[in-house]
Design a protein around this motif. Sequence first.
Motif, PDB file in Angstrom:
ATOM      1  N   TYR A  99      66.662  87.347  31.465  1.00 27.42           N
ATOM      2  CA  TYR A  99      66.310  86.066  32.083  1.00 27.42           C
ATOM      3  C   TYR A  99      64.838  86.139  32.477  1.00 27.42           C
ATOM      4  O   TYR A  99      64.443  86.993  33.270  1.00 27.42           O
ATOM      5  CB  TYR A  99      67.180  85.841  33.314  1.00 27.42           C
ATOM      6  CG  TYR A  99      66.998  84.501  34.009  1.00 27.42           C
ATOM      7  CD1 TYR A  99      67.981  83.519  33.925  1.00 27.42           C
ATOM      8  CD2 TYR A  99      65.862  84.229  34.763  1.00 27.42           C
ATOM      9  CE1 TYR A  99      67.836  82.298  34.574  1.00 27.42           C
ATOM     10  CE2 TYR A  99      65.701  83.011  35.407  1.00 27.42           C
ATOM     11  CZ  TYR A  99      66.691  82.053  35.312  1.00 27.42           C
ATOM     12  OH  TYR A  99      66.544  80.844  35.954  1.00 27.42           O
ATOM     13  N   LEU A 142      62.723  81.795  42.671  1.00 27.67           N
ATOM     14  CA  LEU A 142      63.304  83.125  42.535  1.00 27.67           C
ATOM     15  C   LEU A 142      64.730  83.142  43.080  1.00 27.67           C
ATOM     16  O   LEU A 142      65.630  83.748  42.482  1.00 27.67           O
ATOM     17  CB  LEU A 142      62.442  84.160  43.257  1.00 27.67           C
ATOM     18  CG  LEU A 142      62.932  85.610  43.184  1.00 27.67           C
ATOM     19  CD1 LEU A 142      63.126  86.064  41.743  1.00 27.67           C
ATOM     20  CD2 LEU A 142      61.961  86.536  43.915  1.00 27.67           C
ATOM     21  N   LEU A 146      68.035  83.998  40.687  1.00 25.59           N
ATOM     22  CA  LEU A 146      69.000  85.059  40.975  1.00 25.59           C
ATOM     23  C   LEU A 146      70.400  84.506  41.218  1.00 25.59           C
ATOM     24  O   LEU A 146      71.375  85.255  41.169  1.00 25.59           O
ATOM     25  CB  LEU A 146      68.524  85.884  42.173  1.00 25.59           C
ATOM     26  CG  LEU A 146      67.271  86.725  41.905  1.00 25.59           C
ATOM     27  CD1 LEU A 146      66.775  87.381  43.186  1.00 25.59           C
ATOM     28  CD2 LEU A 146      67.532  87.782  40.840  1.00 25.59           C
ATOM     29  N   ARG A 150      72.599  87.363  37.319  1.00 22.70           N
ATOM     30  CA  ARG A 150      72.698  88.579  38.120  1.00 22.70           C
ATOM     31  C   ARG A 150      72.178  89.747  37.289  1.00 22.70           C
ATOM     32  O   ARG A 150      72.872  90.272  36.415  1.00 22.70           O
ATOM     33  CB  ARG A 150      74.151  88.830  38.525  1.00 22.70           C
ATOM     34  CG  ARG A 150      74.391  90.172  39.204  1.00 22.70           C
ATOM     35  CD  ARG A 150      73.844  90.227  40.615  1.00 22.70           C
ATOM     36  NE  ARG A 150      74.042  91.554  41.209  1.00 22.70           N
ATOM     37  CZ  ARG A 150      73.742  91.860  42.467  1.00 22.70           C
ATOM     38  NH1 ARG A 150      73.236  90.929  43.259  1.00 22.70           N
ATOM     39  NH2 ARG A 150      73.947  93.067  42.935  1.00 22.70           N
ATOM     40  N   PRO A 151      70.938  90.178  37.517  1.00 23.57           N
ATOM     41  CA  PRO A 151      70.361  91.229  36.674  1.00 23.57           C
ATOM     42  C   PRO A 151      70.769  92.631  37.128  1.00 23.57           C
ATOM     43  O   PRO A 151      71.168  92.843  38.274  1.00 23.57           O
ATOM     44  CB  PRO A 151      68.857  91.024  36.872  1.00 23.57           C
ATOM     45  CG  PRO A 151      68.748  90.515  38.280  1.00 23.57           C
ATOM     46  CD  PRO A 151      69.971  89.663  38.504  1.00 23.57           C
ATOM     47  N   VAL A 154      65.203  94.085  38.103  1.00 27.59           N
ATOM     48  CA  VAL A 154      64.177  93.041  38.073  1.00 27.59           C
ATOM     49  C   VAL A 154      62.846  93.695  37.717  1.00 27.59           C
ATOM     50  O   VAL A 154      62.418  94.644  38.381  1.00 27.59           O
ATOM     51  CB  VAL A 154      64.061  92.331  39.435  1.00 27.59           C
ATOM     52  CG1 VAL A 154      62.866  91.375  39.446  1.00 27.59           C
ATOM     53  CG2 VAL A 154      65.351  91.580  39.754  1.00 27.59           C
ATOM     54  N   TYR A 156      59.082  92.950  37.752  1.00 24.02           N
ATOM     55  CA  TYR A 156      58.211  92.006  38.449  1.00 24.02           C
ATOM     56  C   TYR A 156      56.769  92.195  37.987  1.00 24.02           C
ATOM     57  O   TYR A 156      56.144  93.211  38.268  1.00 24.02           O
ATOM     58  CB  TYR A 156      58.340  92.242  39.958  1.00 24.02           C
ATOM     59  CG  TYR A 156      57.347  91.504  40.820  1.00 24.02           C
ATOM     60  CD1 TYR A 156      56.974  90.196  40.549  1.00 24.02           C
ATOM     61  CD2 TYR A 156      56.791  92.124  41.942  1.00 24.02           C
ATOM     62  CE1 TYR A 156      56.064  89.528  41.351  1.00 24.02           C
ATOM     63  CE2 TYR A 156      55.894  91.464  42.760  1.00 24.02           C
ATOM     64  CZ  TYR A 156      55.529  90.167  42.457  1.00 24.02           C
ATOM     65  OH  TYR A 156      54.623  89.508  43.255  1.00 24.02           O
ATOM     66  N   VAL A 185      58.897  88.524  47.131  1.00 24.93           N
ATOM     67  CA  VAL A 185      59.676  88.967  45.977  1.00 24.93           C
ATOM     68  C   VAL A 185      60.504  90.199  46.335  1.00 24.93           C
ATOM     69  O   VAL A 185      61.702  90.277  46.027  1.00 24.93           O
ATOM     70  CB  VAL A 185      58.748  89.253  44.780  1.00 24.93           C
ATOM     71  CG1 VAL A 185      59.521  89.921  43.647  1.00 24.93           C
ATOM     72  CG2 VAL A 185      58.101  87.962  44.288  1.00 24.93           C
ATOM     73  N   VAL A 189      64.650  90.335  46.370  1.00 27.67           N
ATOM     74  CA  VAL A 189      65.320  91.210  45.403  1.00 27.67           C
ATOM     75  C   VAL A 189      66.036  92.361  46.107  1.00 27.67           C
ATOM     76  O   VAL A 189      67.210  92.646  45.827  1.00 27.67           O
ATOM     77  CB  VAL A 189      64.302  91.735  44.374  1.00 27.67           C
ATOM     78  CG1 VAL A 189      64.950  92.766  43.453  1.00 27.67           C
ATOM     79  CG2 VAL A 189      63.735  90.580  43.553  1.00 27.67           C
ATOM     80  N   LEU A 194      69.222  94.994  44.567  1.00 25.93           N
ATOM     81  CA  LEU A 194      68.827  95.144  43.172  1.00 25.93           C
ATOM     82  C   LEU A 194      67.609  96.056  43.062  1.00 25.93           C
ATOM     83  O   LEU A 194      66.686  95.962  43.874  1.00 25.93           O
ATOM     84  CB  LEU A 194      68.478  93.778  42.568  1.00 25.93           C
ATOM     85  CG  LEU A 194      69.608  92.760  42.464  1.00 25.93           C
ATOM     86  CD1 LEU A 194      69.050  91.402  42.045  1.00 25.93           C
ATOM     87  CD2 LEU A 194      70.661  93.229  41.465  1.00 25.93           C
ATOM     88  N   ILE A 196      64.006  97.139  41.604  1.00 30.28           N
ATOM     89  CA  ILE A 196      62.873  96.332  41.151  1.00 30.28           C
ATOM     90  C   ILE A 196      61.758  97.242  40.660  1.00 30.28           C
ATOM     91  O   ILE A 196      61.445  98.259  41.286  1.00 30.28           O
ATOM     92  CB  ILE A 196      62.370  95.396  42.281  1.00 30.28           C
ATOM     93  CG1 ILE A 196      61.158  94.575  41.813  1.00 30.28           C
ATOM     94  CG2 ILE A 196      62.065  96.164  43.557  1.00 30.28           C
ATOM     95  CD1 ILE A 196      60.744  93.480  42.786  1.00 30.28           C
TER      96      ILE A 196
END
Length: 247
Positions: A99, A142, A146, A150-151, A154, A156, A185, A189, A194, A196
Amino acid sequence: MPHPTQLYQHVPDSRWPIVYSPRYNITFLGLEKLHPFDAGKWGKVISLLKEEKLLSDSMLVEAREASDEDLLVVHTRRYLNELKGNGHERDFMGDKRVYIMDVYNRHIYPGDRFAKQAIRRKVELEWGTEDDEYLQKVERNLEKALQEHRPDIVVYNAGTDILEGDRLGGLAISPQGVVKRDELVFRIVRGRQLPILMVTSGGYQKRTARIIADSILNLYSLGLIGPESASVSAQNSDTPLLPPEVP
């Protein structure tokens, strides 16, 4: 059979999650000083963080260069021989596992209509967009991204070409706005538990190294990065996120 690779390495718990190599810094008989891009900014960022006593060489993870064989696992040789613009968008075109959200000056980017189709959430800005509007749009979009996807991780892309005075970016974000963007961010996240990965990306002014270093120092002071940084949610923070005023 998988080919032998030197990319993977054991990283002791004592190391920071900061990957760096002196080879990131490009020099060519001093001619690099004539280019608008500060080709040595990564080394300057590390030097500034050392001056602040935040880290030392023994705390860094040194990057290893990918071989042609490594790159050919995911690319064709023809791809490696060509200069690709918007490469990540073209690479993941049609891949539902990935995504892409992108925030950009709509008058100059992406300039590739085909690649633009891969951007699932397009946040288009006007010339000279300033802090308040920019930060509100980053936060709101953002959050929505999300919710839609659902990653597992992430990635960035934290470019500083949004900075006021950057002729290639065309926006007007202050140094404080850049620092606040990174904080937003990371809070959002990390608040979702999650992982990152932040890459510093573009930025075409000599002052960007100081701003990137200040952002890393801010993230550390808030407990958002570090060797054993715990996940910090926006709800548990003493610093409120921005009010959702801009759609």
